[in-house]
Write a protein that holds these residues in place. Structure first.
Motif, short mmCIF file in Angstrom:
data_model
loop_
_atom_site.label_atom_id
_atom_site.label_comp_id
_atom_site.label_asym_id
_atom_site.label_seq_id
_atom_site.Cartn_x
_atom_site.Cartn_y
_atom_site.Cartn_z
N HIS A 83 0.83 -1.20 0.00
CA HIS A 83 0.00 0.00 0.00
C HIS A 83 0.87 1.25 0.00
O HIS A 83 1.94 1.28 0.62
N ILE A 84 0.36 2.28 -0.67
CA ILE A 84 0.87 3.65 -0.50
C ILE A 84 -0.31 4.48 -0.03
O ILE A 84 -1.36 4.50 -0.67
N MET A 85 -0.13 5.15 1.08
CA MET A 85 -1.16 6.06 1.58
C MET A 85 -0.57 7.45 1.69
O MET A 85 0.47 7.65 2.32
N THR A 86 -1.25 8.42 1.08
CA THR A 86 -0.80 9.80 1.10
C THR A 86 -1.83 10.65 1.83
O THR A 86 -3.03 10.54 1.56
N LEU A 87 -1.36 11.48 2.73
CA LEU A 87 -2.28 12.34 3.47
C LEU A 87 -2.52 13.62 2.68
O LEU A 87 -1.80 14.60 2.79
N SER A 88 -3.55 13.54 1.84
CA SER A 88 -3.90 14.67 0.98
C SER A 88 -5.40 14.65 0.74
O SER A 88 -6.04 13.60 0.86
N MET B 117 -0.24 16.61 -4.44
CA MET B 117 -0.06 15.31 -3.79
C MET B 117 -1.20 14.37 -4.19
O MET B 117 -0.99 13.19 -4.48
N SER B 118 -2.42 14.91 -4.22
CA SER B 118 -3.59 14.11 -4.60
C SER B 118 -3.52 13.68 -6.06
O SER B 118 -3.93 12.57 -6.42
N LEU B 119 -3.00 14.55 -6.91
CA LEU B 119 -2.83 14.17 -8.32
C LEU B 119 -1.83 13.04 -8.46
O LEU B 119 -1.99 12.15 -9.31
N LEU B 120 -0.79 13.04 -7.63
CA LEU B 120 0.15 11.92 -7.65
C LEU B 120 -0.54 10.63 -7.22
O LEU B 120 -0.26 9.56 -7.78
N VAL B 121 -1.43 10.71 -6.24
CA VAL B 121 -2.21 9.54 -5.84
C VAL B 121 -3.00 9.01 -7.03
O VAL B 121 -3.01 7.81 -7.32
N HIS B 122 -3.66 9.91 -7.72
CA HIS B 122 -4.48 9.54 -8.88
C HIS B 122 -3.62 8.85 -9.94
O HIS B 122 -4.00 7.81 -10.49
N GLY B 123 -2.45 9.42 -10.21
CA GLY B 123 -1.58 8.85 -11.24
C GLY B 123 -0.97 7.53 -10.82
O GLY B 123 -0.94 6.57 -11.61
N MET B 124 -0.49 7.46 -9.59
CA MET B 124 0.14 6.22 -9.13
C MET B 124 -0.86 5.08 -9.02
O MET B 124 -0.52 3.93 -9.31
N ALA B 125 -2.07 5.40 -8.61
CA ALA B 125 -3.09 4.34 -8.50
C ALA B 125 -3.30 3.66 -9.84
O ALA B 125 -3.42 2.44 -9.93
N SER B 126 -3.33 4.46 -10.90
CA SER B 126 -3.52 3.90 -12.23
C SER B 126 -2.28 3.16 -12.72
O SER B 126 -2.37 2.05 -13.25
N ALA C 31 -5.57 8.07 -0.85
CA ALA C 31 -5.37 9.26 -0.04
C ALA C 31 -6.29 9.19 1.17
O ALA C 31 -7.38 8.63 1.10
N LEU C 32 -5.84 9.77 2.27
CA LEU C 32 -6.64 9.85 3.48
C LEU C 32 -6.58 11.28 3.99
O LEU C 32 -5.50 11.88 4.03
N TRP C 33 -7.73 11.80 4.39
CA TRP C 33 -7.80 13.18 4.87
C TRP C 33 -8.82 13.26 6.01
O TRP C 33 -9.80 12.51 6.02
N PRO C 34 -8.62 14.15 6.97
CA PRO C 34 -9.56 14.24 8.09
C PRO C 34 -10.81 15.07 7.74
O PRO C 34 -10.71 16.07 7.02
N ARG C 35 -11.94 14.64 8.26
CA ARG C 35 -13.15 15.44 8.09
C ARG C 35 -13.11 16.68 8.95
O ARG C 35 -13.66 17.73 8.58
N THR C 36 -12.47 16.57 10.11
CA THR C 36 -12.38 17.71 11.03
C THR C 36 -10.92 18.07 11.26
O THR C 36 -10.01 17.34 10.90
N VAL C 37 -10.73 19.21 11.90
CA VAL C 37 -9.38 19.62 12.27
C VAL C 37 -8.79 18.60 13.24
O VAL C 37 -9.48 18.11 14.13
N ARG D 147 -5.22 -5.04 -3.86
CA ARG D 147 -5.65 -5.19 -5.25
C ARG D 147 -7.10 -4.79 -5.45
O ARG D 147 -7.56 -4.64 -6.58
N ARG D 148 -7.80 -4.64 -4.35
CA ARG D 148 -9.22 -4.30 -4.42
C ARG D 148 -9.53 -2.88 -3.93
O ARG D 148 -10.67 -2.44 -4.03
N ILE D 149 -8.53 -2.21 -3.40
CA ILE D 149 -8.78 -0.88 -2.84
C ILE D 149 -7.68 0.06 -3.29
O ILE D 149 -6.60 0.10 -2.72
N THR D 150 -7.95 0.82 -4.33
CA THR D 150 -6.94 1.74 -4.86
C THR D 150 -7.64 2.90 -5.58
O THR D 150 -8.75 2.77 -6.08
N GLY D 151 -6.96 4.05 -5.59
CA GLY D 151 -7.48 5.23 -6.28
C GLY D 151 -8.57 5.96 -5.53
O GLY D 151 -9.31 6.73 -6.13
N ASN D 152 -8.65 5.76 -4.22
CA ASN D 152 -9.70 6.38 -3.43
C ASN D 152 -9.19 7.59 -2.66
O ASN D 152 -8.02 7.66 -2.29
N PHE D 153 -10.11 8.52 -2.40
CA PHE D 153 -9.81 9.69 -1.57
C PHE D 153 -10.72 9.62 -0.35
O PHE D 153 -11.86 10.06 -0.37
#
Length: 273
Positions: free
Chosen positions: A143-148, A171-180, A191-197, A233-239
């Motif tokens: 897995h690669i997880m980016t905080l963006s 950073m998010s665009l890199l996630v999009h490109g690398m996922a593909s 990518a993972l990002w918080p809903r709140t501060v 293999r089943r979870i990729t390209g998500n934000f």
């Protein structure tokens, strides 16, 4: 779902905050953590070093390798990767957590701060992903997880902090490109990002005291764990947003993550209320 026991995580910026919280969550299952962060000596503004983080990881049940790394310099990243592979035999997960913040308007953003954000946030994410890639390809559940954040080109996300937004969206665009591109190797890139501060020392420095109405980094760590233990293999390209991930697992009470009990946490910068 798989266990993180025996898995090796390369986490940038893991000496404090969200990066350290993710490391400790993985350590509780017996994971190996490569702490790739700059702070090797105490900083009065930002508590915690790679060495104090390593001690906490060991105490939580994991193994740790502390390496002083400035991810702007590819030679330092390559050295940390080599040390980690020699110590633990490979890399299964990369967490692109390190990030520079500058919530300032264009006239108020110095070129030094602009370059710092682009070098750490964008270039650093690219360098770490590129150099960890050969080892991730040999992992059984990489897995690669980016905080963006999720990308939204509405002008309201750029007003008063265009440079910072641009760096995080890159950073998010890199996630999009690398996922593909990495799908053929079975690498889950998300990518993972918080809903709140989230209450972190970096936020306190960037926003002069941060926000009292926030959640702790542990909510991001718990959400990251849920993603990283799934089939790559089943979870990729998500934000993903942290709260949404946990709600999907049945969590409905988030009060344990509040920094101020009974408060209503402030919505994060890149998320609609």
């Amino acid at each position: 779902m798989t266990s993180l026991k025996g898995k090796t995580l390369f986490i940038t910026g893991a000496s404090r905050g969200i990066g350290k919280a993710i490391a400790l969550r993985a350590a509780r299952e017996g994971a190996n953590i490569i702490i790739a962060a700059k702070t090797s000596e105490p900083d009065p503004r930002l508590p915690g070093t790679i060495h104090t983080a390593a001690r906490e990881i060991h105490a939580a049940g994991g193994n740790a390798l502390a390496v002083a790394v400035d991810i702007r310099h590819e030679q330092q990243v390559a050295h940390a990767v080599s040390l980690g592979v020699a110590e633990f035999g490979g890399i299964d997960i990369l967490i692109n957590n390190a990030s520079a913040i500058g919530i300032t308007s264009i006239p108020e953003t110095s070129l030094k701060r602009y370059d710092l954000m682009m070098d750490i946030n964008v270039r650093g994410t690219f360098v770490c992903s590129q150099l960890c890639l050969p080892h991730l390809r040999r992992s059984k559940n990489p897995h690669i997880m980016t905080l963006s954040p999720p990308i939204d080109l509405n002008a309201k996300w750029f007003v008063n902090h265009a440079a910072y937004t641009t760096s995080k969206y890159a950073m998010s665009l890199l996630v999009h490109g690398m996922a593909s591109e990495f799908r053929k190797w079975g690498i889950g890139v998300n990518a993972l990002w918080p809903r709140t501060v989230i209450a972190t020392s970096a936020l306190n420095v960037a926003q002069a005291g941060g926000s009292h109405y926030s959640r702790t980094p542990e909510i991001m760590a718990d959400a990251a764990y849920e993603i990283l233990t799934r089939d790559s293999r089943r979870i990729t390209g998500n934000f993903f947003l942290d709260e949404n991930v946990l709600r999907e697992t049945g969590v409905t009470d988030f009060s344990k993550y509040l920094t101020v009990p009974g408060s209503e946490p402030t919505t994060d910068l890149f998320v609609d209320p």
